[in-house]
Design a protein around this motif. Structure first.
Motif, mmCIF file in Angstrom:
data_model
loop_
_atom_site.group_PDB
_atom_site.id
_atom_site.type_symbol
_atom_site.label_atom_id
_atom_site.label_comp_id
_atom_site.label_asym_id
_atom_site.label_seq_id
_atom_site.Cartn_x
_atom_site.Cartn_y
_atom_site.Cartn_z
ATOM 1 N N SER A 98 19.823 46.044 -6.070
ATOM 2 C CA SER A 98 20.354 45.748 -4.894
ATOM 3 C C SER A 98 19.868 44.642 -4.235
ATOM 4 N N TYR A 100 20.552 41.447 -1.603
ATOM 5 C CA TYR A 100 21.502 41.463 -0.659
ATOM 6 C C TYR A 100 21.015 39.822 0.107
ATOM 7 N N PRO A 101 22.358 39.093 -0.194
ATOM 8 C CA PRO A 101 21.968 37.316 0.025
ATOM 9 C C PRO A 101 22.466 37.801 2.254
ATOM 10 N N MET A 102 21.211 36.987 2.421
ATOM 11 C CA MET A 102 21.670 37.516 4.188
ATOM 12 C C MET A 102 22.643 35.970 4.519
ATOM 13 N N THR A 103 23.978 35.859 3.879
ATOM 14 C CA THR A 103 25.365 35.119 4.474
ATOM 15 C C THR A 103 26.004 35.290 4.157
ATOM 16 N N SER A 104 27.410 35.188 5.399
ATOM 17 C CA SER A 104 28.344 35.223 5.044
ATOM 18 C C SER A 104 29.517 34.972 3.889
ATOM 19 N N ASP A 105 28.677 34.061 2.458
ATOM 20 C CA ASP A 105 28.703 34.010 1.379
ATOM 21 C C ASP A 105 28.405 34.693 0.258
ATOM 22 N N PHE A 106 27.899 36.016 0.547
ATOM 23 C CA PHE A 106 27.437 36.775 0.007
ATOM 24 C C PHE A 106 27.955 37.244 -1.370
ATOM 25 N N HIS A 136 18.500 32.572 2.609
ATOM 26 C CA HIS A 136 17.756 34.245 2.412
ATOM 27 C C HIS A 136 18.525 35.187 2.077
ATOM 28 N N THR A 176 17.260 38.225 -0.389
ATOM 29 C CA THR A 176 16.343 40.181 0.009
ATOM 30 C C THR A 176 16.707 40.899 -1.522
ATOM 31 N N ALA A 233 11.920 42.438 -2.345
ATOM 32 C CA ALA A 233 11.193 40.800 -2.332
ATOM 33 C C ALA A 233 12.500 40.009 -1.699
ATOM 34 N N SER A 234 11.944 39.022 -1.250
ATOM 35 C CA SER A 234 12.678 38.269 0.149
ATOM 36 C C SER A 234 12.380 37.001 -0.320
ATOM 37 N N PRO A 277 13.662 32.771 7.466
ATOM 38 C CA PRO A 277 13.952 31.996 8.313
ATOM 39 C C PRO A 277 11.700 32.483 9.063
ATOM 40 N N SER A 278 11.620 33.678 8.269
ATOM 41 C CA SER A 278 10.480 33.700 9.946
ATOM 42 C C SER A 278 9.271 33.057 9.288
#
Lengths: 203, 203
Positions: free
Chosen positions: A8, A10-16, A69, A71, A195-196, A200-201
């Motif tokens: 799976s 998982y893009p951390m964006t509204s454009d996922f 970002h 994962t 995976a990441s 931003p961390s």
């Protein structure tokens, strides 16, 4: 032997959706070598560990080349007694490893990581290796951890898992070697991996 | 016995930090009962399965009450021989289960799911249960799958994992029962779990 993964992204964006489509393009070269089926939670990939781990690497690297970002979670499995035998999953490395002592498997695993292609994409991974159905499973786990510490991609140990960091090429080769060379060749071995990239961390 | 989880929340929105902060508020009632440590990839939670699974449920339910698509990955572990004994992880259910036959454990697990609180948040989960260090590990896995099918939250079997669907209360109670009542009480058992809510694929 049945080998495969549930994957799976998982893009951390509204454009996922767009990032996922970019990642899926990374799978295109492997569609003849793998059985690939997607549902609403994950993508099943079944096939030999060569194309399987290459495909997972290229899926994630393609998504991680974008700035967002992103994962990924992967459940890898080989030799599950509940799955049917599948000739497309045959793997020479596994067959050979069955007759090799631990130190030779560790040396070949380190050499494979040193030879891994460079993708130019830096990533973080944490994963757990599980050796099922064997009374002395921790011997193989500790042997694998020794390999990981010498792999060049080792970041640190955490509770329940190990952190890797580096180029996606070396990192996923490290994971493939851990998956193939530890635990009995005919046994049931699984990996729980996260995976990441572009977190931003870490900025 | 050492019991805990590595937990990561993945909101599929550019506002992901805000969703994560909303989720973290769900953890507040459990901060005295659990050891909680966060790094750039995951949050470690250590403690007894009561507060541990409640905290994971409330973290995810808090995030999933928002409209955005959100997923979560959890690596659960109990009894890992590489981890130190921790008195805060003591669990009465585990101690009792050690002396119970499979059918009694299945019946108590079903009763616990029927008594689970209702959160009002519908979620999807897929997970794999691993029983380590035991030659006949698949007997406990098949016993667990029988329980899952009768739990009321079972959706379907997939390669390498099982899909659950339902209210977050019943779904996470199902996961807790699978984690506690199958595999030897003093043994090493892990779960690889992915949760999803508000997926556009299901609209």
């Amino acid at each position: 032997m049945f080998i495969g993964a549930q994957v799976s992204l998982y893009p951390m964006t509204s454009d996922f959706v767009d990032v996922i489509l970019t990642g899926l393009k990374g799978l295109d070269p492997y569609r003849n070598d793998l059985r690939i089926e997607t549902d609403d939670m994950s993508t099943l990939m079944v096939g030999a560990p060569g194309p399987l781990l290459d495909a997972i690497r290229d899926l994630f690297a393609a998504a991680a080349r974008r700035p967002e970002h992103v994962t990924m979670h992967v459940t890898l499995s080989r030799g599950c007694p509940g799955e049917p035998d599948d000739p497309s999953c045959r793997c020479e490395t596994l067959t050979r490893a069955q007759h090799q002592p631990l130190d030779q498997r560790q040396a070949e695993a380190r050499a494979a990581v040193a030879d891994a292609p460079v993708t130019g994409v830096g990533i973080d991974v944490q994963f757990s290796l599980y050796v099922l159905g064997q009374d002395r499973h921790m011997d193989e786990i500790y042997g694998c951890i020794d390999f990981l510490k010498a792999s060049g991609t080792f970041l640190r140990s955490k509770n329940f898992c190990t952190r890797l960091r580096g180029d996606a090429g070396a990192v996923f080769e490290t994971v493939r070697q851990a998956f193939l060379r530890f635990g009995p060749a005919e046994g049931h071995v699984t990996i729980d991996l996260t995976a990441s990239a572009n977190s931003p961390s870490l900025r």
